[in-house]
Design an enzyme around this catalytic site. Structure first.
Site, PDB file in Angstrom:
ATOM      1  N   GLU A 118     -30.681  24.301  54.155  1.00  0.00           N
ATOM      2  CA  GLU A 118     -29.414  25.028  54.245  1.00  0.00           C
ATOM      3  C   GLU A 118     -28.503  24.405  55.295  1.00  0.00           C
ATOM      4  O   GLU A 118     -28.918  24.138  56.416  1.00  0.00           O
ATOM      5  CB  GLU A 118     -29.667  26.497  54.560  1.00  0.00           C
TER       6      GLU A 118
ATOM      7  N   ARG B 227     -27.213  42.154  47.274  1.00  0.00           N
ATOM      8  CA  ARG B 227     -27.291  42.466  45.838  1.00  0.00           C
ATOM      9  C   ARG B 227     -28.320  43.554  45.569  1.00  0.00           C
ATOM     10  O   ARG B 227     -28.166  44.368  44.652  1.00  0.00           O
ATOM     11  CB  ARG B 227     -27.648  41.194  45.070  1.00  0.00           C
TER      12      ARG B 227
ATOM     13  N   CYS C  51     -31.839  36.447  54.537  1.00  0.00           N
ATOM     14  CA  CYS C  51     -32.017  35.058  54.962  1.00  0.00           C
ATOM     15  C   CYS C  51     -30.783  34.550  55.702  1.00  0.00           C
ATOM     16  O   CYS C  51     -30.877  33.990  56.801  1.00  0.00           O
ATOM     17  CB  CYS C  51     -32.298  34.167  53.750  1.00  0.00           C
TER      18      CYS C  51
ATOM     19  N   HIS D 262     -34.836  27.118  52.529  1.00  0.00           N
ATOM     20  CA  HIS D 262     -35.261  27.988  51.433  1.00  0.00           C
ATOM     21  C   HIS D 262     -36.332  27.300  50.596  1.00  0.00           C
ATOM     22  O   HIS D 262     -36.266  26.082  50.358  1.00  0.00           O
ATOM     23  CB  HIS D 262     -34.070  28.351  50.532  1.00  0.00           C
TER      24      HIS D 262
END
Length: 217
Positions: free
Chosen positions: A91, A101, A154, A180
């Protein structure tokens, strides 16, 4: 008789490596399994200390910052699950946004909220992501540089870590970032999986590469 003066042994520098507990209906989280697999290992003269973070907004970041204070690591690498990706994702950017979500493991589901109300819009990882990518590809491990860590826990941890490191004293340099990982093969029959052994090797390759780059001045 002249007694020799013994210097105290230098502490072994630490890599703090974190993973998350299971969430979203999964029974395991590969990020924690990989972190556990590397607990106590020595990589380029550094000792890996693994820790599990809860998949909970607020609580996860608070625990991470306590761990940073406790261990005073030279490097902090947080890992998490990105279901559906088929490569180790390095990342690059953490954004100041929590927009879930699904609920976290405590039932919280923030929408359009900043991670740090007074913080800047984003931070870049201070890990050498390009060099790490090349090292992983050189070992035949599927890897990519990702431009988004999402807006779930995260990214919350990633942004909070970088905000903390941005305010550290100049005489205590530390690099940090986020990686990730895909699902384990036993978690999904669809594309986007990687064996645990491969992910553990990937983290070792990435960390060894990062350590060879050294710390910032």
């Amino acid at each position: 008789m002249v007694l020799a003066h013994h210097q105290p042994a230098r502490a072994i520098p630490t890599i703090l490596l974190t993973g998350f507990d299971a969430f979203g209906g999964d029974s395991v989280n590969p990020s924690w399994q990989v972190a556990q697999a590397l607990q106590g290992k020595r990589i380029s003269g550094h000792r890996v200390v693994a820790a599990q973070l809860p998949t909970v907004f607020g609580e996860s970041l608070a625990l991470l910052l306590r761990l940073v204070e406790q261990h005073q690591p030279a490097w902090v690498v947080c890992t998490g699950l990105a279901g559906g990706r088929n490569a180790v994702s390095l990342e690059r950017i953490a954004i100041n946004l929590a927009d879930a979500r699904i609920p976290d493991n405590a039932g919280a589901q923030p929408k359009d909220e900043p991670v740090v109300p007074s913080g800047p819009a984003a931070y870049f990882s201070s890990l050498p992501v390009r060099a790490m990518l090349e090292a992983l590809e050189g070992e035949g491990i599927a890897a990519e540089i990702s431009q988004t860590a999402g807006t779930f826990v995260c990214n919350h941890v990633f942004y909070g870590l970088m905000h903390h490191l941005a305010g550290q004293p100049g005489n205590k340099p530390c690099r940090g970032g986020f990686i990730h990982l895909p699902y384990l093969p036993e978690q999904s029959e669809a594309r986007g999986t990687m064996p645990l052994q491969t992910m553990a090797r990937a983290l070792q390759v990435a960390l060894r590469c990062a350590l060879s780059e050294g710390l910032p001045d």
